[in-house]
Write a protein that holds these residues in place. Sequence first.
Motif, PDB file in Angstrom:
ATOM      1  N   VAL A  87     -10.286  13.822 -11.716  1.00 49.70           N
ATOM      2  CA  VAL A  87      -8.878  14.321 -12.043  1.00 49.70           C
ATOM      3  C   VAL A  87      -8.745  15.345 -11.309  1.00 49.70           C
ATOM      4  CG1 VAL A  87      -9.191  13.472 -14.542  1.00 49.70           C
ATOM      5  CG2 VAL A  87      -9.978  15.587 -14.014  1.00 49.70           C
ATOM      6  N   VAL A  88      -7.361  15.667 -11.069  1.00 51.93           N
ATOM      7  CA  VAL A  88      -7.020  16.950 -10.271  1.00 51.93           C
ATOM      8  C   VAL A  88      -6.198  17.663 -11.283  1.00 51.93           C
ATOM      9  CG1 VAL A  88      -5.581  17.999  -8.353  1.00 51.93           C
ATOM     10  CG2 VAL A  88      -6.969  15.514  -7.971  1.00 51.93           C
ATOM     11  N   ILE A  89      -6.842  18.957 -11.481  1.00 45.87           N
ATOM     12  CA  ILE A  89      -6.156  19.908 -12.374  1.00 45.87           C
ATOM     13  C   ILE A  89      -5.571  21.070 -11.715  1.00 45.87           C
ATOM     14  CG2 ILE A  89      -7.749  19.136 -14.255  1.00 45.87           C
ATOM     15  CD1 ILE A  89      -8.818  22.128 -13.908  1.00 45.87           C
ATOM     16  N   GLU A  90      -4.482  21.677 -12.408  1.00 47.26           N
ATOM     17  CA  GLU A  90      -3.950  22.923 -12.045  1.00 47.26           C
ATOM     18  C   GLU A  90      -4.734  24.106 -12.675  1.00 47.26           C
ATOM     19  OE1 GLU A  90       0.546  25.011 -11.583  1.00 47.26           O
ATOM     20  OE2 GLU A  90       0.285  23.529 -13.055  1.00 47.26           O
ATOM     21  N   HIS A  91      -5.519  24.539 -11.746  1.00 44.56           N
ATOM     22  CA  HIS A  91      -6.453  25.499 -12.098  1.00 44.56           C
ATOM     23  C   HIS A  91      -5.682  26.776 -12.755  1.00 44.56           C
ATOM     24  CE1 HIS A  91      -9.693  28.621 -12.124  1.00 44.56           C
ATOM     25  NE2 HIS A  91     -10.589  27.430 -12.038  1.00 44.56           N
ATOM     26  N   ARG A  92      -6.025  27.430 -13.866  1.00 41.37           N
ATOM     27  CA  ARG A  92      -5.149  28.659 -14.367  1.00 41.37           C
ATOM     28  C   ARG A  92      -5.237  29.839 -13.238  1.00 41.37           C
ATOM     29  NH1 ARG A  92      -6.827  30.582 -20.281  1.00 41.37           N
ATOM     30  NH2 ARG A  92      -8.933  30.467 -19.299  1.00 41.37           N
ATOM     31  N   GLY A  93      -4.164  30.196 -13.147  1.00 38.84           N
ATOM     32  CA  GLY A  93      -3.985  31.447 -12.431  1.00 38.84           C
ATOM     33  C   GLY A  93      -2.735  31.063 -11.250  1.00 38.84           C
ATOM     34  N   ALA A  94      -3.149  31.102 -10.172  1.00 40.88           N
ATOM     35  CA  ALA A  94      -1.955  31.011  -9.145  1.00 40.88           C
ATOM     36  C   ALA A  94      -1.431  29.557  -9.186  1.00 40.88           C
ATOM     37  CB  ALA A  94      -2.427  31.537  -7.830  1.00 40.88           C
ATOM     38  N   TYR A  95      -0.167  29.298  -9.121  1.00 44.12           N
ATOM     39  CA  TYR A  95       0.610  28.216  -8.852  1.00 44.12           C
ATOM     40  C   TYR A  95       0.016  27.588  -7.471  1.00 44.12           C
ATOM     41  CZ  TYR A  95       3.984  24.504  -7.802  1.00 44.12           C
ATOM     42  OH  TYR A  95       4.555  23.381  -7.468  1.00 44.12           O
ATOM     43  N   GLY A  96      -0.397  26.284  -7.568  1.00 44.11           N
ATOM     44  CA  GLY A  96      -0.845  25.456  -6.380  1.00 44.11           C
ATOM     45  C   GLY A  96      -2.508  25.651  -6.035  1.00 44.11           C
ATOM     46  N   ASN A  97      -3.164  26.221  -6.940  1.00 41.93           N
ATOM     47  CA  ASN A  97      -4.522  26.495  -7.142  1.00 41.93           C
ATOM     48  C   ASN A  97      -4.870  25.283  -7.837  1.00 41.93           C
ATOM     49  OD1 ASN A  97      -7.149  27.010  -6.708  1.00 41.93           O
ATOM     50  ND2 ASN A  97      -7.141  28.900  -8.141  1.00 41.93           N
ATOM     51  N   VAL A  98      -5.345  24.092  -7.120  1.00 43.19           N
ATOM     52  CA  VAL A  98      -5.896  23.072  -7.577  1.00 43.19           C
ATOM     53  C   VAL A  98      -7.380  22.917  -7.575  1.00 43.19           C
ATOM     54  CG1 VAL A  98      -3.815  21.526  -7.515  1.00 43.19           C
ATOM     55  CG2 VAL A  98      -5.620  21.372  -5.834  1.00 43.19           C
ATOM     56  N   LYS A  99      -8.079  21.884  -8.512  1.00 38.00           N
ATOM     57  CA  LYS A  99      -9.630  21.634  -8.685  1.00 38.00           C
ATOM     58  C   LYS A  99      -9.676  20.362  -8.957  1.00 38.00           C
ATOM     59  CE  LYS A  99     -13.618  23.462 -10.815  1.00 38.00           C
ATOM     60  NZ  LYS A  99     -14.169  24.336 -11.793  1.00 38.00           N
ATOM     61  N   ARG A 100     -10.609  19.602  -8.262  1.00 33.49           N
ATOM     62  CA  ARG A 100     -11.031  18.070  -8.642  1.00 33.49           C
ATOM     63  C   ARG A 100     -12.267  18.186  -9.544  1.00 33.49           C
ATOM     64  NH1 ARG A 100     -11.055  14.931  -2.973  1.00 33.49           N
ATOM     65  NH2 ARG A 100     -13.073  14.132  -4.208  1.00 33.49           N
ATOM     66  N   ILE A 101     -12.112  17.351 -10.515  1.00 30.97           N
ATOM     67  CA  ILE A 101     -13.248  17.246 -11.631  1.00 30.97           C
ATOM     68  C   ILE A 101     -13.537  15.874 -11.669  1.00 30.97           C
ATOM     69  CG2 ILE A 101     -14.127  17.845 -13.885  1.00 30.97           C
ATOM     70  CD1 ILE A 101     -11.930  19.842 -13.730  1.00 30.97           C
ATOM     71  N   PRO A 102     -15.073  15.298 -11.192  1.00 28.56           N
ATOM     72  CA  PRO A 102     -15.291  14.137 -11.661  1.00 28.56           C
ATOM     73  C   PRO A 102     -15.168  13.438 -13.073  1.00 28.56           C
ATOM     74  CG  PRO A 102     -17.028  15.213 -10.485  1.00 28.56           C
ATOM     75  CD  PRO A 102     -16.040  16.340 -10.826  1.00 28.56           C
ATOM     76  N   VAL A 103     -14.616  12.477 -13.442  1.00 30.11           N
ATOM     77  CA  VAL A 103     -14.396  11.996 -14.600  1.00 30.11           C
ATOM     78  C   VAL A 103     -15.688  12.080 -15.586  1.00 30.11           C
ATOM     79  CG1 VAL A 103     -13.700  10.045 -16.049  1.00 30.11           C
ATOM     80  CG2 VAL A 103     -12.056  10.679 -14.189  1.00 30.11           C
ATOM     81  N   GLU A 104     -16.919  11.421 -14.601  1.00 29.23           N
ATOM     82  CA  GLU A 104     -17.969  11.336 -15.403  1.00 29.23           C
ATOM     83  C   GLU A 104     -18.837  12.872 -15.971  1.00 29.23           C
ATOM     84  OE1 GLU A 104     -20.989   9.719 -12.484  1.00 29.23           O
ATOM     85  OE2 GLU A 104     -20.399  11.304 -11.046  1.00 29.23           O
ATOM     86  N   THR A 105     -18.109  13.866 -15.558  1.00 28.66           N
ATOM     87  CA  THR A 105     -18.456  15.276 -16.159  1.00 28.66           C
ATOM     88  C   THR A 105     -17.759  15.725 -17.312  1.00 28.66           C
ATOM     89  OG1 THR A 105     -17.270  16.513 -14.638  1.00 28.66           O
ATOM     90  CG2 THR A 105     -19.410  15.825 -13.782  1.00 28.66           C
TER      91      THR A 105
END
Length: 83
Positions: free
Chosen positions: A26-44
């Motif tokens: 999943v690609v999430i919008e990380h809390r904080g600055a707009y456009g700051n994204v993070k990839r998280i494996p679904v298995e986790t």
Amino acid sequence: MRKGSVKEVLARIKYDPREKESDYYVVIEHRGAYGNVKRIPVETIELGHGYFFVGETQIPYHRILMVVRSDGEVVWRTRKLGS
């Protein structure tokens, strides 16, 4: 692409024996600055009612921007990005 809510898509990936959850993230919008994204494996992740969990961290589903297969295919995208 967009077939159901993001929670339904993730549940299908995690619990359907024909799917391999390690093939998705999943690609999430990380809390904080707009456009700051993070990839998280679904298995986790663990699915909750209004949130999903990565370890002890609770993240609301509305922060998910996309669900992507490891080959780059977007299987779900938020309407915020224009479906």
